[in-house]
Design a protein around this motif. Sequence first.
Motif, PDB file in Angstrom:
ATOM      1  N   GLY A 109      40.999  52.796   9.202  1.00  0.00           N
ATOM      2  CA  GLY A 109      40.266  52.000  10.168  1.00  0.00           C
ATOM      3  C   GLY A 109      38.768  52.158  10.070  1.00  0.00           C
ATOM      4  N   ILE A 110      38.092  51.359  10.870  1.00  0.00           N
ATOM      5  CA  ILE A 110      36.637  51.381  10.926  1.00  0.00           C
ATOM      6  C   ILE A 110      36.195  52.458  11.915  1.00  0.00           C
ATOM      7  CG2 ILE A 110      36.479  49.663  12.777  1.00  0.00           C
ATOM      8  CD1 ILE A 110      34.127  48.406  11.166  1.00  0.00           C
ATOM      9  N   GLY A 111      35.016  53.019  11.688  1.00  0.00           N
ATOM     10  CA  GLY A 111      34.470  54.030  12.588  1.00  0.00           C
ATOM     11  C   GLY A 111      33.035  53.694  12.936  1.00  0.00           C
ATOM     12  N   GLY A 112      32.410  54.541  13.754  1.00  0.00           N
ATOM     13  CA  GLY A 112      31.048  54.224  14.162  1.00  0.00           C
ATOM     14  C   GLY A 112      30.320  55.397  14.766  1.00  0.00           C
ATOM     15  N   GLY A 113      29.170  55.069  15.364  1.00  0.00           N
ATOM     16  CA  GLY A 113      28.294  56.045  15.983  1.00  0.00           C
ATOM     17  C   GLY A 113      26.850  55.752  15.637  1.00  0.00           C
ATOM     18  N   MET A 114      25.946  56.037  16.575  1.00  0.00           N
ATOM     19  CA  MET A 114      24.513  55.923  16.324  1.00  0.00           C
ATOM     20  C   MET A 114      24.100  54.493  15.956  1.00  0.00           C
ATOM     21  SD  MET A 114      24.068  59.456  14.182  1.00  0.00           S
ATOM     22  CE  MET A 114      22.401  58.983  13.732  1.00  0.00           C
ATOM     23  N   ASN A 115      24.660  53.503  16.652  1.00  0.00           N
ATOM     24  CA  ASN A 115      24.322  52.093  16.449  1.00  0.00           C
ATOM     25  C   ASN A 115      24.653  51.594  15.045  1.00  0.00           C
ATOM     26  OD1 ASN A 115      23.204  51.809  19.112  1.00  0.00           O
ATOM     27  ND2 ASN A 115      21.364  52.845  18.362  1.00  0.00           N
ATOM     28  N   MET A 116      25.594  52.274  14.394  1.00  0.00           N
ATOM     29  CA  MET A 116      26.078  51.844  13.093  1.00  0.00           C
ATOM     30  C   MET A 116      27.600  51.850  13.110  1.00  0.00           C
ATOM     31  SD  MET A 116      23.567  53.747  10.317  1.00  0.00           S
ATOM     32  CE  MET A 116      23.544  55.353  11.103  1.00  0.00           C
ATOM     33  N   VAL A 117      28.197  51.102  12.181  1.00  0.00           N
ATOM     34  CA  VAL A 117      29.630  51.180  11.942  1.00  0.00           C
ATOM     35  C   VAL A 117      29.851  51.495  10.476  1.00  0.00           C
ATOM     36  CG1 VAL A 117      30.364  49.727  13.852  1.00  0.00           C
ATOM     37  CG2 VAL A 117      29.794  48.665  11.661  1.00  0.00           C
ATOM     38  N   TYR A 118      31.012  52.137  10.174  1.00  0.00           N
ATOM     39  CA  TYR A 118      31.247  52.674   8.839  1.00  0.00           C
ATOM     40  C   TYR A 118      32.620  52.246   8.331  1.00  0.00           C
ATOM     41  CZ  TYR A 118      27.770  55.727  10.970  1.00  0.00           C
ATOM     42  OH  TYR A 118      26.677  56.203  11.657  1.00  0.00           O
ATOM     43  N   VAL A 119      32.653  51.925   7.050  1.00  0.00           N
ATOM     44  CA  VAL A 119      33.891  51.559   6.383  1.00  0.00           C
ATOM     45  C   VAL A 119      34.035  52.440   5.149  1.00  0.00           C
ATOM     46  CG1 VAL A 119      35.149  49.750   5.166  1.00  0.00           C
ATOM     47  CG2 VAL A 119      33.803  49.184   7.205  1.00  0.00           C
ATOM     48  N   LEU A 129      26.885  49.951   8.217  1.00  0.00           N
ATOM     49  CA  LEU A 129      26.389  48.647   8.618  1.00  0.00           C
ATOM     50  C   LEU A 129      25.673  48.755   9.954  1.00  0.00           C
ATOM     51  CD1 LEU A 129      29.607  46.505   7.958  1.00  0.00           C
ATOM     52  CD2 LEU A 129      27.694  46.879   6.382  1.00  0.00           C
ATOM     53  N   ASN A 130      24.637  47.921  10.130  1.00  0.00           N
ATOM     54  CA  ASN A 130      23.977  47.816  11.423  1.00  0.00           C
ATOM     55  C   ASN A 130      24.939  47.143  12.397  1.00  0.00           C
ATOM     56  OD1 ASN A 130      22.392  46.683  13.625  1.00  0.00           O
ATOM     57  ND2 ASN A 130      20.594  47.220  12.412  1.00  0.00           N
ATOM     58  N   GLU A 131      25.175  47.754  13.533  1.00  0.00           N
ATOM     59  CA  GLU A 131      26.154  47.192  14.469  1.00  0.00           C
ATOM     60  C   GLU A 131      25.706  45.861  15.065  1.00  0.00           C
ATOM     61  OE1 GLU A 131      25.591  48.229  19.020  1.00  0.00           O
ATOM     62  OE2 GLU A 131      26.609  49.850  17.972  1.00  0.00           O
ATOM     63  N   ALA A 132      24.405  45.608  15.107  1.00  0.00           N
ATOM     64  CA  ALA A 132      23.892  44.401  15.759  1.00  0.00           C
ATOM     65  C   ALA A 132      24.132  43.143  14.939  1.00  0.00           C
ATOM     66  CB  ALA A 132      22.402  44.553  16.051  1.00  0.00           C
ATOM     67  N   ASP A 133      23.959  43.244  13.598  1.00  0.00           N
ATOM     68  CA  ASP A 133      24.038  42.039  12.779  1.00  0.00           C
ATOM     69  C   ASP A 133      24.889  42.182  11.524  1.00  0.00           C
ATOM     70  OD1 ASP A 133      22.429  43.665  11.200  1.00  0.00           O
ATOM     71  OD2 ASP A 133      20.616  42.485  11.486  1.00  0.00           O
ATOM     72  N   GLY A 134      25.475  43.378  11.268  1.00  0.00           N
ATOM     73  CA  GLY A 134      26.322  43.573  10.105  1.00  0.00           C
ATOM     74  C   GLY A 134      25.577  43.803   8.813  1.00  0.00           C
ATOM     75  N   LYS A 135      24.267  43.948   8.870  1.00  0.00           N
ATOM     76  CA  LYS A 135      23.479  44.187   7.657  1.00  0.00           C
ATOM     77  C   LYS A 135      23.835  45.548   7.060  1.00  0.00           C
ATOM     78  CE  LYS A 135      18.753  44.729   5.951  1.00  0.00           C
ATOM     79  NZ  LYS A 135      17.304  44.741   6.313  1.00  0.00           N
ATOM     80  N   GLU A 136      24.070  45.582   5.730  1.00  0.00           N
ATOM     81  CA  GLU A 136      24.381  46.843   5.065  1.00  0.00           C
ATOM     82  C   GLU A 136      23.136  47.720   4.993  1.00  0.00           C
ATOM     83  OE1 GLU A 136      25.877  48.377   0.695  1.00  0.00           O
ATOM     84  OE2 GLU A 136      26.878  46.613   1.567  1.00  0.00           O
ATOM     85  N   LEU A 137      23.270  48.972   5.419  1.00  0.00           N
ATOM     86  CA  LEU A 137      22.158  49.910   5.453  1.00  0.00           C
ATOM     87  C   LEU A 137      22.163  50.844   4.257  1.00  0.00           C
ATOM     88  CD1 LEU A 137      22.316  50.761   9.268  1.00  0.00           C
ATOM     89  CD2 LEU A 137      20.826  49.101   8.101  1.00  0.00           C
ATOM     90  N   TRP A 138      23.350  51.326   3.888  1.00  0.00           N
ATOM     91  CA  TRP A 138      23.481  52.159   2.686  1.00  0.00           C
ATOM     92  C   TRP A 138      24.927  52.223   2.267  1.00  0.00           C
ATOM     93  CZ3 TRP A 138      26.686  56.030   4.137  1.00  0.00           C
ATOM     94  CH2 TRP A 138      26.575  56.583   5.406  1.00  0.00           C
ATOM     95  N   ARG A 139      25.118  52.680   1.032  1.00  0.00           N
ATOM     96  CA  ARG A 139      26.456  52.795   0.444  1.00  0.00           C
ATOM     97  C   ARG A 139      26.480  54.091  -0.358  1.00  0.00           C
ATOM     98  NH1 ARG A 139      30.190  48.099  -1.980  1.00  0.00           N
ATOM     99  NH2 ARG A 139      29.241  47.033  -0.202  1.00  0.00           N
ATOM    100  N   THR A 140      27.473  54.941  -0.102  1.00  0.00           N
ATOM    101  CA  THR A 140      27.541  56.262  -0.733  1.00  0.00           C
ATOM    102  C   THR A 140      28.883  56.467  -1.415  1.00  0.00           C
ATOM    103  OG1 THR A 140      25.988  57.278   0.817  1.00  0.00           O
ATOM    104  CG2 THR A 140      27.548  58.754  -0.264  1.00  0.00           C
ATOM    105  N   GLN A 141      28.854  57.061  -2.600  1.00  0.00           N
ATOM    106  CA  GLN A 141      30.067  57.369  -3.343  1.00  0.00           C
ATOM    107  C   GLN A 141      30.490  58.808  -3.066  1.00  0.00           C
ATOM    108  OE1 GLN A 141      32.033  55.336  -5.674  1.00  0.00           O
ATOM    109  NE2 GLN A 141      33.365  57.046  -5.093  1.00  0.00           N
ATOM    110  N   LEU A 142      31.715  58.995  -2.547  1.00  0.00           N
ATOM    111  CA  LEU A 142      32.260  60.335  -2.342  1.00  0.00           C
ATOM    112  C   LEU A 142      33.267  60.644  -3.437  1.00  0.00           C
ATOM    113  CD1 LEU A 142      32.687  60.305   1.554  1.00  0.00           C
ATOM    114  CD2 LEU A 142      30.780  61.183   0.196  1.00  0.00           C
TER     115      LEU A 142
END
Length: 391
Positions: A109-119, A129-142
């Motif tokens: 599922g999707i998660g969130g916190g700090m005015n962002m959501v995470y996939v 992603l920015n929760e307000a408009d869905g703009k991608e903020l960053w992408r990280t490889q684990l």
Amino acid sequence: MKVNLRLLTIGLLLSIFLSACSTVGDWFADESYEEPPEPLTEFTSEISPKILWDKSVGDGAGDKKVELSSWWQNNKIFAVDHEGEVTALNAETGREIWDADLDLNVVTGIGGGMNMVYVGSDKGVVVALNEADGKELWRTQLTSEVLAPVTSANDVVVSRTSDGRVSGISAQDGKVLWSYQRAVPLLSLRGAGRPVITGNEVIAGYDNGKLVALSLNDGKVLWENSIAIPRGRTELERLVDIDADPVVIDDTVYVVTYQGQLAAVDINSGRVLWSRDMSSQIGLDAAYHDAVYVTDDEGYVWAVQDGSGDALWRQTRLLRRQATAPAIAGNYIVVGDFEGYIHWIARDDGRFVSRQQVSDGPIYCKPLVINGVVYITAADGSITALRVPEN
């Protein structure tokens, strides 16, 4: 290697193992037998929960049996489908605010916190992603598949991956700040519980039955305790995974393991306050100083006294209906099932008080209860909001 052993007996699996089948997948395809689910029984409805809205978002889980749970944040509901399409809805009306296509294979599922959501994706990618408009903020490889919803607090984003690693990521730029890893047993269940952030601690359960508290700042171990100890002669008998999300209320962590224990744990020391035998990879909810509600691996829904672990009641009429984790909704417990029904159960004695079919597809996710509203996310991509009755 991850397998779903929810409805299989140890004796059957051991006999299959001794027959020298080539893979675990072959065992389940060729040898397993599942008894039919309990048929729905008639009862007199006592309440009529009102549907506020329902909305179809994306393709849901597709043909996968995965829990693509939704997330509530700042009066919005966020959902993701198995192909990485993210949708933001107004939590009061169901109106779509924005959607974004991340083109990722998603198994949690999707998660969130700090005015962002995470996939998180099956390839170990975490997107903010920015929760307000869905703009991608960053992408990280684990390092491996993201198996649990990602969450954040105090500028740290926390992710759990299939290689037994919990990682702390900078909320500002996606840089990995720290990671803590425990070895994954030779055989374990498919899945992982969501790490819970409380204060400056991260609480995470592991496939070896251990519950661990980590520092949110640097990932250092604050304490760990074995909630269940692996026992038996075979790897199958020794499965004690913690796959259900821990629930934290004040200074107590409630946790349940597969083939092990339901327990209440002191969050400051890791000391077990009380425990009782229980097997669940599905989940629980808790009312502090009152009761803990658990769906076990057969589909029985239990109420257990907080403080002693004594059973208060057990609802058996959802046997093998693939009931979800229970959610407390006022005076009721709400669970979903594989036919798209939600069942309202009285908290005082476990009787059914209402039943509604809200989806043509199965419901795998624990109902989400916020501000007197229950949000049901079904595998077909539908979300339904219902008002919790006051009486």
